[in-house]
Design a protein around this motif. Structure first.
Motif, PDB file in Angstrom:
ATOM      1  N   LYS A  52     -22.036 -74.643 -24.807  1.00  0.00           N
ATOM      2  CA  LYS A  52     -20.782 -73.910 -24.580  1.00  0.00           C
ATOM      3  C   LYS A  52     -19.717 -74.350 -25.576  1.00  0.00           C
ATOM      4  O   LYS A  52     -19.042 -73.506 -26.192  1.00  0.00           O
ATOM      5  N   GLN A  53     -19.551 -75.647 -25.755  1.00  0.00           N
ATOM      6  CA  GLN A  53     -18.537 -76.153 -26.677  1.00  0.00           C
ATOM      7  C   GLN A  53     -18.815 -75.704 -28.106  1.00  0.00           C
ATOM      8  O   GLN A  53     -17.907 -75.293 -28.830  1.00  0.00           O
ATOM      9  N   GLU A  56     -18.117 -72.017 -28.642  1.00  0.00           N
ATOM     10  CA  GLU A  56     -16.668 -71.795 -28.763  1.00  0.00           C
ATOM     11  C   GLU A  56     -16.195 -72.111 -30.175  1.00  0.00           C
ATOM     12  O   GLU A  56     -15.303 -71.441 -30.715  1.00  0.00           O
ATOM     13  N   HIS A  59     -17.180 -69.105 -32.313  1.00  0.00           N
ATOM     14  CA  HIS A  59     -16.613 -67.809 -31.964  1.00  0.00           C
ATOM     15  C   HIS A  59     -15.637 -67.243 -33.003  1.00  0.00           C
ATOM     16  O   HIS A  59     -15.722 -66.044 -33.333  1.00  0.00           O
ATOM     17  N   GLU A 128     -29.537 -68.064 -21.640  1.00  0.00           N
ATOM     18  CA  GLU A 128     -28.490 -69.074 -21.783  1.00  0.00           C
ATOM     19  C   GLU A 128     -27.611 -68.777 -22.995  1.00  0.00           C
ATOM     20  O   GLU A 128     -26.385 -68.896 -22.938  1.00  0.00           O
ATOM     21  N   GLN A 131     -25.418 -65.165 -22.829  1.00  0.00           N
ATOM     22  CA  GLN A 131     -24.138 -65.109 -22.134  1.00  0.00           C
ATOM     23  C   GLN A 131     -22.954 -65.467 -23.046  1.00  0.00           C
ATOM     24  O   GLN A 131     -21.801 -65.176 -22.719  1.00  0.00           O
ATOM     25  N   HIS A 132     -23.247 -66.056 -24.204  1.00  0.00           N
ATOM     26  CA  HIS A 132     -22.183 -66.402 -25.151  1.00  0.00           C
ATOM     27  C   HIS A 132     -22.046 -65.371 -26.268  1.00  0.00           C
ATOM     28  O   HIS A 132     -21.204 -65.541 -27.164  1.00  0.00           O
TER      29      HIS A 132
END
Length: 305
Positions: A52-53, A56, A59, A128, A131-132
């Motif tokens: 997740k980090q 980000e 992104h 997994e 979703q990002h």
């Protein structure tokens, strides 16, 4: 993601880095190849605790970088079997697959259970990362150490694509044209002989997988791939003499060109201690990771950024 190719107009080049997302500092090193070079593709480790980090971090520039799910059977903890009890893990849920073992078991009794467990792991890993991504963004797939090419693994991956009705745009088929390397043999540096065996095995597996799934794969992006024969040595000195001929070969077929390197070195002791695969430790801590950064620097010369 597409930029003008000043080396060979008419051919799109993907300058690709594997292993993004393993650790935040390591992932920043990979993104430096975008800010200071010509990185326009990354493969993301889907079972990383820092996914997740790191996503980000990616992104803000994701519009310029093609994101691929890096299906992983050898590093870190399983997503589908975190407590073990799997043919793919040890008793603690750490992924422990062996290339030779999976290849042999692709043709032995018991492969049905193995295929089902591979399906479960790949499904969790793909979803997994998905979703990002943007909702309309197609999914791209490849494999850590190219394990996705093993017959039982490739079959399981294709099962998941069908079962989940996934919108797939690209699956890496690491089949290489040895003639390109032979033509420039005297110009190449740091060659590792075992890579020749890797190319031979992967080329044979590519024939099997491309034939079995020829109808489905025909709709995906076609790329000339380079990165196994010079695995770990895809630096500027090696890529520069190959680039013109590689682009010409790709253009003849109407394909794109994918150049794979691993610029994401891991040098922090606390991060090295968390790696679970001995080969990854040796590979990712090598000084060659810094040298491979230069591939993206010649990409900056080749593609006006």
């Amino acid at each position: 993601m597409e930029r003008e190719n000043n080396v060979y107009p008419g051919v799109t080049i993907e300058y690709h880095a594997d292993d993004f997302g393993m650790f935040p500092i390591q992932s920043r090193r990979i993104l430096d190849c975008y800010h200071g070079g010509c990185l326009n593709g990354v493969s993301v480790m889907p079972n990383s605790p820092w996914l997740k980090q790191c996503m980000e971090m990616l992104h803000p520039v994701q519009k310029d970088i093609a994101v691929t799910v890096h299906l992983n059977l050898i590093e870190g903890r399983s997503l589908a079997f975190p407590n073990g009890c799997s043919l793919l893990t040890d008793d603690h849920g750490i992924l422990r697959a062996s290339f030779c073992n999976l290849l042999i078991r692709s043709y032995l009794p018991g492969r049905k259970l193995l295929r089902a467990q591979l399906q479960a792991e790949f499904r969790r890993q793909i979803l997994e990362v998905k979703q990002h991504l943007e909702p309309e963004q197609p999914i791209r797939l490849d494999g850590h150490a190219h394990y996705h090419m093993i017959p039982v693994a490739f079959d399981a991956m294709m099962d998941v694509i069908a079962d989940e009705n996934l919108d797939i745009s690209y699956i890496r088929i690491p089949s290489e044209n040895l003639g390109l390397y032979i033509r420039h043999w005297r110009e190449l540096k740091d060659f590792v002989p075992v890579n020749l065996a890797k190319v031979g095995i992967l080329n044979l597996l590519a024939v099997r997988n491309l034939w079995k799934y020829r109808k489905k794969l025909s709709g995906y992006e076609k790329k000339l791939f380079m990165g196994v024969f010079l695995s770990g040595r895809m630096h500027a000195e090696n890529v520069r003499p190959l680039l013109q001929d590689a682009c010409a070969w790709a253009k003849q077929r109407g394909w794109e060109l994918e150049l794979l390197a691993h610029p994401g070195g891991i040098y922090e002791p606390e991060d090295i201690a968390q790696l679970t695969n001995r080969d990854d430790v040796m590979f990712l801590t090598s000084a060659m990771r810094r040298k491979e950064i230069t591939m993206f620097q010649i990409g900056r010369e080749a593609v006006g950024k």
